[in-house]
Enzyme design. Structure first.
Site, PDB file in Angstrom:
ATOM      1  N   SER A  68       0.803  -1.237   0.000  1.00 38.05           N
ATOM      2  CA  SER A  68       0.000   0.000   0.000  1.00 38.05           C
ATOM      3  C   SER A  68       0.829   1.278   0.000  1.00 38.05           C
ATOM      4  O   SER A  68       0.293   2.350  -0.290  1.00 38.05           O
ATOM      5  CB  SER A  68      -0.897   0.037   1.229  1.00 38.05           C
ATOM      6  OG  SER A  68      -2.138  -0.509   0.923  1.00 38.05           O
ATOM      7  N   TYR A  72      -2.725  -2.259 -10.837  1.00 35.82           N
ATOM      8  CA  TYR A  72      -2.745  -2.065  -9.378  1.00 35.82           C
ATOM      9  C   TYR A  72      -1.930  -3.160  -8.654  1.00 35.82           C
ATOM     10  O   TYR A  72      -1.162  -2.868  -7.736  1.00 35.82           O
ATOM     11  CB  TYR A  72      -4.202  -2.043  -8.890  1.00 35.82           C
ATOM     12  CG  TYR A  72      -4.342  -2.054  -7.382  1.00 35.82           C
ATOM     13  CD1 TYR A  72      -4.106  -0.907  -6.635  1.00 35.82           C
ATOM     14  CD2 TYR A  72      -4.688  -3.230  -6.705  1.00 35.82           C
ATOM     15  CE1 TYR A  72      -4.224  -0.921  -5.251  1.00 35.82           C
ATOM     16  CE2 TYR A  72      -4.796  -3.245  -5.318  1.00 35.82           C
ATOM     17  CZ  TYR A  72      -4.572  -2.099  -4.601  1.00 35.82           C
ATOM     18  OH  TYR A  72      -4.673  -2.110  -3.233  1.00 35.82           O
ATOM     19  N   TYR A  98      -4.616   2.839   7.644  1.00 35.80           N
ATOM     20  CA  TYR A  98      -5.872   2.084   7.728  1.00 35.80           C
ATOM     21  C   TYR A  98      -6.766   2.732   8.792  1.00 35.80           C
ATOM     22  O   TYR A  98      -6.837   3.950   8.868  1.00 35.80           O
ATOM     23  CB  TYR A  98      -5.593   0.595   8.013  1.00 35.80           C
ATOM     24  CG  TYR A  98      -4.477   0.037   7.152  1.00 35.80           C
ATOM     25  CD1 TYR A  98      -4.615   0.006   5.769  1.00 35.80           C
ATOM     26  CD2 TYR A  98      -3.282  -0.409   7.686  1.00 35.80           C
ATOM     27  CE1 TYR A  98      -3.606  -0.488   4.959  1.00 35.80           C
ATOM     28  CE2 TYR A  98      -2.263  -0.910   6.879  1.00 35.80           C
ATOM     29  CZ  TYR A  98      -2.431  -0.932   5.520  1.00 35.80           C
ATOM     30  OH  TYR A  98      -1.436  -1.398   4.716  1.00 35.80           O
ATOM     31  N   VAL A 140       1.114  -3.769   3.916  1.00 37.02           N
ATOM     32  CA  VAL A 140       1.028  -5.085   4.559  1.00 37.02           C
ATOM     33  C   VAL A 140       2.300  -5.924   4.371  1.00 37.02           C
ATOM     34  O   VAL A 140       2.413  -6.995   4.940  1.00 37.02           O
ATOM     35  CB  VAL A 140      -0.210  -5.893   4.101  1.00 37.02           C
ATOM     36  CG1 VAL A 140      -1.499  -5.258   4.596  1.00 37.02           C
ATOM     37  CG2 VAL A 140      -0.239  -6.084   2.600  1.00 37.02           C
ATOM     38  N   LYS A 150       0.666   3.358  -2.997  1.00 36.71           N
ATOM     39  CA  LYS A 150      -0.510   4.185  -3.324  1.00 36.71           C
ATOM     40  C   LYS A 150      -0.171   5.676  -3.286  1.00 36.71           C
ATOM     41  O   LYS A 150      -0.765   6.477  -4.011  1.00 36.71           O
ATOM     42  CB  LYS A 150      -1.652   3.887  -2.340  1.00 36.71           C
ATOM     43  CG  LYS A 150      -2.214   2.467  -2.477  1.00 36.71           C
ATOM     44  CD  LYS A 150      -3.160   2.136  -1.324  1.00 36.71           C
ATOM     45  CE  LYS A 150      -3.732   0.733  -1.440  1.00 36.71           C
ATOM     46  NZ  LYS A 150      -4.465   0.307  -0.230  1.00 36.71           N
TER      47      LYS A 150
HETATM   48  N1  GLU Z   1      -2.089  -5.064  -2.460  1.00 36.53           N
HETATM   49  C1  GLU Z   1      -2.705  -5.048  -1.163  1.00 36.53           C
HETATM   50  C2  GLU Z   1      -4.211  -5.184  -1.287  1.00 36.53           C
HETATM   51  O1  GLU Z   1      -4.778  -4.582  -2.157  1.00 36.53           O
HETATM   52  C3  GLU Z   1      -2.311  -3.790  -0.457  1.00 36.53           C
HETATM   53  C4  GLU Z   1      -2.741  -3.815   0.954  1.00 36.53           C
HETATM   54  C5  GLU Z   1      -1.935  -2.949   1.869  1.00 36.53           C
HETATM   55  O2  GLU Z   1      -0.715  -2.923   1.877  1.00 36.53           O
HETATM   56  O3  GLU Z   1      -2.622  -2.279   2.634  1.00 36.53           O
HETATM   57  O4  GLU Z   1      -4.833  -5.893  -0.559  1.00 36.53           O
END
Ligand code: GLU
Length: 304
Positions: free
Chosen positions: A64, A189, A240, A258, A67
């Site tokens: 993530s 993605y 989160y 994650v 992002k």
């Molecule tokens: N590729 C992971 C997902 O979409 C990213 C999650 C993360 O790192 O929060 O579930």
């Protein structure tokens, strides 16, 4: 004058033998191969010497954290138009939560939850000629490191198991907030999330957010206002449903993934990256959160 190397050495020593290291993510099967024992810290000051300790040199899946990099590229293409398709409010929900998206008619709460990041991926797929290669080149450029790459096994692993992301993308499509087809956007993605960087490369990539939009090669990528907005979103939405806790304990804008990485920064001062794959119940690196809390407490450097 603070000796940052001594500070991070102390923190690493305090935490490296912790029994409670959290749980390595397994919902993307390939991530489960990471060792919960890994633990590294890298500090990149705006002025001054880099400092590092532990496993700072081992590449890991940034998940993530990517992002933020995707958002920074999308903003260059569409500037304020981005906010017509994605909001900027914390969600107070896990990263892959879907019910709010339905309630709020396909406008994701923010660009750092999965649904929001999928809209940002859609914007990049629209604008980039060769989306995966061009985005990789962008990350290599801002990090000043052409060895950075995708881990294709991780991308494939998520492609096979990312059912909630498929659900989110289809929901977005049903609300007409996805212009390209679901498979193309998710392929992009999943690769974006599967970028592999070590702590140093990640600190270099995020340097522009601490340095008023200029990357480590002194090239201006973002305006001051764009940097202000991205840092604000990291502060309010970067962890989160634990963004409040991170602000409370650490007091810096940042983003976790994650894969166990956390990047945090103090504008005009430094970027700091921690990596320890064991996650707490909210999905943030357990030792990473503790290390950063100790760092801002010991150095008295936070935005507050
Ligand atoms: N590729 C992971 C997902 O979409 C990213 C999650 C993360 O790192 O929060 O579930």
């Amino acid at each position: 004058m603070i000796n940052f190397q001594n500070v991070i050495n102390d923190i690493h020593n305090n935490l490296k033998s912790s029994e409670n290291r959290g749980v390595v993510a397994s919902y993307i099967p390939e991530l489960e191969k990471q060792s919960a024992k890994s633990f590294g810290i890298f500090l990149k000051p705006i002025n001054g010497e880099n400092c590092h300790v532990g496993d700072w040199n081992t590449p890991f899946s940034i998940q993530s954290i990517s992002k933020v990099l995707a958002l920074s590229k999308a903003i260059v293409f569409e500037n304020n138009k981005v906010w017509q398709r994605v909001d900027v409010e914390p969600s107070g929900n896990p990263f892959n939560h879907l019910s709010l998206l339905e309630l709020e008619k396909g406008i994701p709460r923010n660009p750092l939850i999965n649904a929001g990041a999928i809209v940002i991926a859609d914007i990049l797929v629209t604008h980039l000629k060769h989306p995966k290669q061009d985005f990789l080149d962008y990350v290599r450029n801002i990090a000043g490191d052409h060895t950075i790459n995708y881990n294709l096994d991780v991308a494939k692993s998520e492609q096979n198991t990312g059912f909630k992301n498929f659900a989110a993308a289809h929901l977005l499509k049903s609300f007409k907030n996805l212009n390209n087809d679901v498979d193309t956007v998710l392929d992009f993605y999943f690769h974006q999330c599967a970028l592999e960087l070590n702590c140093k490369q990640l600190a270099n990539a995020f340097y522009l957010f601490a340095n008023a939009g200029k990357c480590i090669n002194n090239k201006q990528h973002l305006s001051l206002i764009q940097v202000k907005r991205i840092n604000a979103i990291m502060l309010t939405c970067g962890f989160y449903d634990e963004a409040g806790e991170f602000a409370f304990e650490v007091g810096l804008p940042g983003k976790s993934g994650v894969g166990g990485g956390i990047v945090a920064l103090l504008p005009s001062n430094f970027v700091i990256v921690t990596w320890s794959p064991g996650l707490n119940a909210k999905g943030n690196s357990l030792l990473g959160m503790q290390a950063l809390e100790q760092f801002t407490t010991k150095t008295k450097r936070s935005i507050f």
